[in-house]
Design an enzyme around this catalytic site. Structure first.
Site, PDB file in Angstrom:
ATOM      1  N   LYS A  84       0.788  -1.239   0.000  1.00 35.41           N
ATOM      2  CA  LYS A  84       0.000   0.000   0.000  1.00 35.41           C
ATOM      3  C   LYS A  84       0.820   1.288   0.000  1.00 35.41           C
ATOM      4  O   LYS A  84       0.307   2.366   0.332  1.00 35.41           O
ATOM      5  CB  LYS A  84      -1.018   0.044   1.168  1.00 35.41           C
ATOM      6  CG  LYS A  84      -1.850  -1.191   1.349  1.00 35.41           C
ATOM      7  CD  LYS A  84      -2.358  -1.790   0.050  1.00 35.41           C
ATOM      8  CE  LYS A  84      -3.452  -0.969  -0.606  1.00 35.41           C
ATOM      9  NZ  LYS A  84      -3.830  -1.618  -1.923  1.00 35.41           N
TER      10      LYS A  84
ATOM     11  N   THR B  32       7.453  -6.713  -5.879  1.00 37.52           N
ATOM     12  CA  THR B  32       7.582  -7.493  -4.646  1.00 37.52           C
ATOM     13  C   THR B  32       7.266  -6.628  -3.437  1.00 37.52           C
ATOM     14  O   THR B  32       7.483  -5.417  -3.467  1.00 37.52           O
ATOM     15  CB  THR B  32       8.997  -8.093  -4.477  1.00 37.52           C
ATOM     16  OG1 THR B  32       8.973  -8.988  -3.360  1.00 37.52           O
ATOM     17  CG2 THR B  32      10.068  -7.048  -4.220  1.00 37.52           C
ATOM     18  N   HIS B  33       6.728  -7.293  -2.398  1.00 36.47           N
ATOM     19  CA  HIS B  33       6.586  -6.624  -1.094  1.00 36.47           C
ATOM     20  C   HIS B  33       7.596  -7.188  -0.096  1.00 36.47           C
ATOM     21  O   HIS B  33       7.546  -6.865   1.082  1.00 36.47           O
ATOM     22  CB  HIS B  33       5.181  -6.831  -0.533  1.00 36.47           C
ATOM     23  CG  HIS B  33       4.098  -6.121  -1.281  1.00 36.47           C
ATOM     24  ND1 HIS B  33       4.246  -4.842  -1.773  1.00 36.47           N
ATOM     25  CD2 HIS B  33       2.836  -6.497  -1.603  1.00 36.47           C
ATOM     26  CE1 HIS B  33       3.114  -4.485  -2.383  1.00 36.47           C
ATOM     27  NE2 HIS B  33       2.250  -5.465  -2.292  1.00 36.47           N
TER      28      HIS B  33
ATOM     29  N   SER C 194      -4.156   3.003   4.670  1.00 35.55           N
ATOM     30  CA  SER C 194      -4.424   2.354   3.382  1.00 35.55           C
ATOM     31  C   SER C 194      -4.442   0.827   3.546  1.00 35.55           C
ATOM     32  O   SER C 194      -5.294   0.132   2.971  1.00 35.55           O
ATOM     33  CB  SER C 194      -3.362   2.783   2.374  1.00 35.55           C
ATOM     34  OG  SER C 194      -3.623   2.227   1.106  1.00 35.55           O
TER      35      SER C 194
ATOM     36  N   TYR D  23       6.174   8.303  -1.846  1.00 31.47           N
ATOM     37  CA  TYR D  23       4.802   8.532  -2.324  1.00 31.47           C
ATOM     38  C   TYR D  23       4.463  10.030  -2.253  1.00 31.47           C
ATOM     39  O   TYR D  23       3.888  10.591  -3.185  1.00 31.47           O
ATOM     40  CB  TYR D  23       3.843   7.717  -1.445  1.00 31.47           C
ATOM     41  CG  TYR D  23       2.375   7.818  -1.789  1.00 31.47           C
ATOM     42  CD1 TYR D  23       1.753   6.830  -2.544  1.00 31.47           C
ATOM     43  CD2 TYR D  23       1.600   8.893  -1.336  1.00 31.47           C
ATOM     44  CE1 TYR D  23       0.396   6.916  -2.846  1.00 31.47           C
ATOM     45  CE2 TYR D  23       0.245   8.982  -1.631  1.00 31.47           C
ATOM     46  CZ  TYR D  23      -0.347   7.987  -2.395  1.00 31.47           C
ATOM     47  OH  TYR D  23      -1.690   8.074  -2.688  1.00 31.47           O
TER      48      TYR D  23
ATOM     49  N   MET E 273      -8.529   1.567  -5.753  1.00 33.44           N
ATOM     50  CA  MET E 273      -8.154   2.979  -5.877  1.00 33.44           C
ATOM     51  C   MET E 273      -9.048   3.757  -4.918  1.00 33.44           C
ATOM     52  O   MET E 273     -10.087   4.287  -5.298  1.00 33.44           O
ATOM     53  CB  MET E 273      -8.346   3.462  -7.316  1.00 33.44           C
ATOM     54  CG  MET E 273      -7.396   2.821  -8.303  1.00 33.44           C
ATOM     55  SD  MET E 273      -5.727   3.441  -8.054  1.00 33.44           S
ATOM     56  CE  MET E 273      -4.817   2.297  -9.082  1.00 33.44           C
ATOM     57  N   ARG E 274      -8.654   3.785  -3.665  1.00 35.27           N
ATOM     58  CA  ARG E 274      -9.539   4.245  -2.591  1.00 35.27           C
ATOM     59  C   ARG E 274      -9.601   5.766  -2.493  1.00 35.27           C
ATOM     60  O   ARG E 274     -10.654   6.367  -2.632  1.00 35.27           O
ATOM     61  CB  ARG E 274      -9.044   3.643  -1.258  1.00 35.27           C
ATOM     62  CG  ARG E 274      -9.967   3.852  -0.086  1.00 35.27           C
ATOM     63  CD  ARG E 274      -9.323   3.323   1.194  1.00 35.27           C
ATOM     64  NE  ARG E 274      -8.100   4.057   1.516  1.00 35.27           N
ATOM     65  CZ  ARG E 274      -8.039   5.170   2.268  1.00 35.27           C
ATOM     66  NH1 ARG E 274      -9.147   5.649   2.806  1.00 35.27           N
ATOM     67  NH2 ARG E 274      -6.893   5.771   2.509  1.00 35.27           N
TER      68      ARG E 274
HETATM   69  P1  A3P Z   1      -5.184   4.737  -0.531  1.00 38.01           P
HETATM   70  O1  A3P Z   1      -5.724   3.500   0.104  1.00 38.01           O
HETATM   71  O2  A3P Z   1      -4.635   5.700   0.486  1.00 38.01           O
HETATM   72  O3  A3P Z   1      -6.132   5.377  -1.476  1.00 38.01           O
HETATM   73  P2  A3P Z   1      -0.387  -0.204  -3.671  1.00 38.01           P
HETATM   74  O4  A3P Z   1      -0.469  -0.013  -5.128  1.00 38.01           O
HETATM   75  O5  A3P Z   1       0.997  -0.269  -3.121  1.00 38.01           O
HETATM   76  O6  A3P Z   1      -1.275  -1.299  -3.195  1.00 38.01           O
HETATM   77  O7  A3P Z   1      -0.922   1.157  -3.000  1.00 38.01           O
HETATM   78  C1  A3P Z   1      -2.278   1.505  -3.098  1.00 38.01           C
HETATM   79  C2  A3P Z   1      -2.434   2.923  -2.598  1.00 38.01           C
HETATM   80  O8  A3P Z   1      -1.907   3.815  -3.584  1.00 38.01           O
HETATM   81  C3  A3P Z   1      -3.897   3.301  -2.416  1.00 38.01           C
HETATM   82  O9  A3P Z   1      -3.891   4.304  -1.407  1.00 38.01           O
HETATM   83  C4  A3P Z   1      -4.206   3.852  -3.797  1.00 38.01           C
HETATM   84  O10 A3P Z   1      -5.347   4.644  -3.856  1.00 38.01           O
HETATM   85  C5  A3P Z   1      -2.945   4.667  -4.044  1.00 38.01           C
HETATM   86  N1  A3P Z   1      -2.738   4.996  -5.459  1.00 38.01           N
HETATM   87  C6  A3P Z   1      -2.788   4.176  -6.524  1.00 38.01           C
HETATM   88  N2  A3P Z   1      -2.586   4.860  -7.662  1.00 38.01           N
HETATM   89  C7  A3P Z   1      -2.387   6.158  -7.304  1.00 38.01           C
HETATM   90  C8  A3P Z   1      -2.127   7.364  -8.036  1.00 38.01           C
HETATM   91  N3  A3P Z   1      -2.057   7.359  -9.371  1.00 38.01           N
HETATM   92  N4  A3P Z   1      -1.985   8.493  -7.336  1.00 38.01           N
HETATM   93  C9  A3P Z   1      -2.068   8.507  -5.995  1.00 38.01           C
HETATM   94  N5  A3P Z   1      -2.307   7.403  -5.253  1.00 38.01           N
HETATM   95  C10 A3P Z   1      -2.464   6.234  -5.898  1.00 38.01           C
END
Ligand code: A3P
Length: 296
Positions: free
Chosen positions: A48, A108-109, A139, A194, A257-258
């Site tokens: 996340k 990878t995580h 998140s 980020y 995409m929260r």
């Molecule tokens: P939130 O839950 O805060 O919205 P991952 O891809 O590592 O799983 O991370 C997901 C997080 O990155 C989510 O955060 C998601 O909404 C956010 N995310 C994905 N694409 C994004 C973008 N283009 N710009 C900003 N945040 C993004």
């Protein structure tokens, strides 16, 4: 909520002390012995932290900003998740990678000490994305609510403590961000934040471009900034995980995409929780100085 027959909330089993979903732990040998090609790119994150966003940026850079080319398949197919197993995936990450020709974008995580050693032997380019602890936690909490393959998050208050104790899947956030940070020079890792990607996406995309020895025009960079905005990625079916069945990602809880913001933690932490978290953070992070921003 009842989940489908094939997807269960996998319990965690420690691998060298790091809690991982049990089928990852059971298939550990196949992951640890994976041999990438020197041309492969590793995209490493704590869950996340902005993995999907970085994957989209890198794919677009490799395709000179060609939006259609980057809609050839969903993210998980274009950029396989190294340690994932089936179920919940339709095919394991290692199997998927074996069917692809290098150069591949590998997600990878895994914390740095669990990354298969052949990545370092082959000097694969590695991009690490880090996100401030509180937003990362929020998140992850929502993700653990909606992702039916992850352990039950339980109530928020307890979840905060599990995060602080490193008991969530993929282990301690603190150890994760520190592990890559302290090795970044020696292993030539590009370490990005980020929050910087939100604040100045153009600058961060250009840093990734230079690190990958690519050169695209200013106009293409502008296009990539636009195509990888939260709004555009949320609407892109090949980048928003909407193809994942609801028995796996339960969209009634929240979408993948929260929210995509910096500082959403202020809507979740009480002042007391924030104080307690910050005091513990000082202790856990005292040996490093990683310039995280919690607000921009
Ligand atoms: P939130 O839950 O805060 O919205 P991952 O891809 O590592 O799983 O991370 C997901 C997080 O990155 C989510 O955060 C998601 O909404 C956010 N995310 C994905 N694409 C994004 C973008 N283009 N710009 C900003 N945040 C993004």
């Amino acid at each position: 909520r009842k989940s489908s027959a094939s997807i269960t909330r996998f319990p965690l089993i420690p691998v060298k002390g790091v809690p991982l979903r049990n089928n990852i732990a059971e298939n550990w040998d196949s992951i640890w012995t994976f041999r990438p090609d020197p041309s492969d790119i590793l995209i490493a994150t704590y869950p996340k932290a902005g993995t999907t966003w970085a994957q989209e940026i890198i794919d677009l850079l490799l395709h000179n900003g060609d939006a259609e080319a980057c809609k050839r398949a969903p993210t998980a197919v274009r950029s396989p998740f190294l340690e994932t197993c089936s179920p919940p995936a339709t095919i394991s990450g290692v199997e998927r990678l074996k069917k692809m020709d290098p150069p591949r974008m590998i997600k990878t995580h895994l914390p740095i000490q669990l990354v298969p050693p052949a990545f370092w032997e082959n000097k694969c380019k590695t991009i690490y994305v880090a996100r401030n602890a509180k937003d990362n936690l929020v998140s992850y909490y929502y993700f653990d609510c909606m992702n039916q393959a992850q352990p039950e998050p339980g109530p928020w208050e307890g979840y905060v403590h599990k995060f602080m104790r490193g008991e969530l899947a993929w282990g301690s956030w603190y150890d994760h961000v520190k592990g890559y940070w302290t090795e970044k020079e020696k292993r030539n890792i590009l370490y990005i934040f980020y929050e910087d990607m939100k604040q100045n996406p153009r600058r961060e995309i250009e840093r990734i471009m230079r690190y990958l020895d690519l050169s695209v025009s200013d106009e293409v960079i502008s296009r990539i900034v636009e195509l990888t905005s939260f709004k555009n990625m949320k609407e892109n079916p090949m980048a928003n995980y909407s193809h994942v069945p609801t028995s796996f990602f339960d969209n009634s809880v929240c979408s993948f995409m929260r929210k995509g913001e910096v500082g959403d933690w202020t809507n979740h932490f009480t002042p007391e929780q924030s104080k307690m978290f910050d005091e513990d953070y000082e202790k856990q992070m005292k040996d490093v100085n990683i310039p995280f921003k919690t607000l921009i």
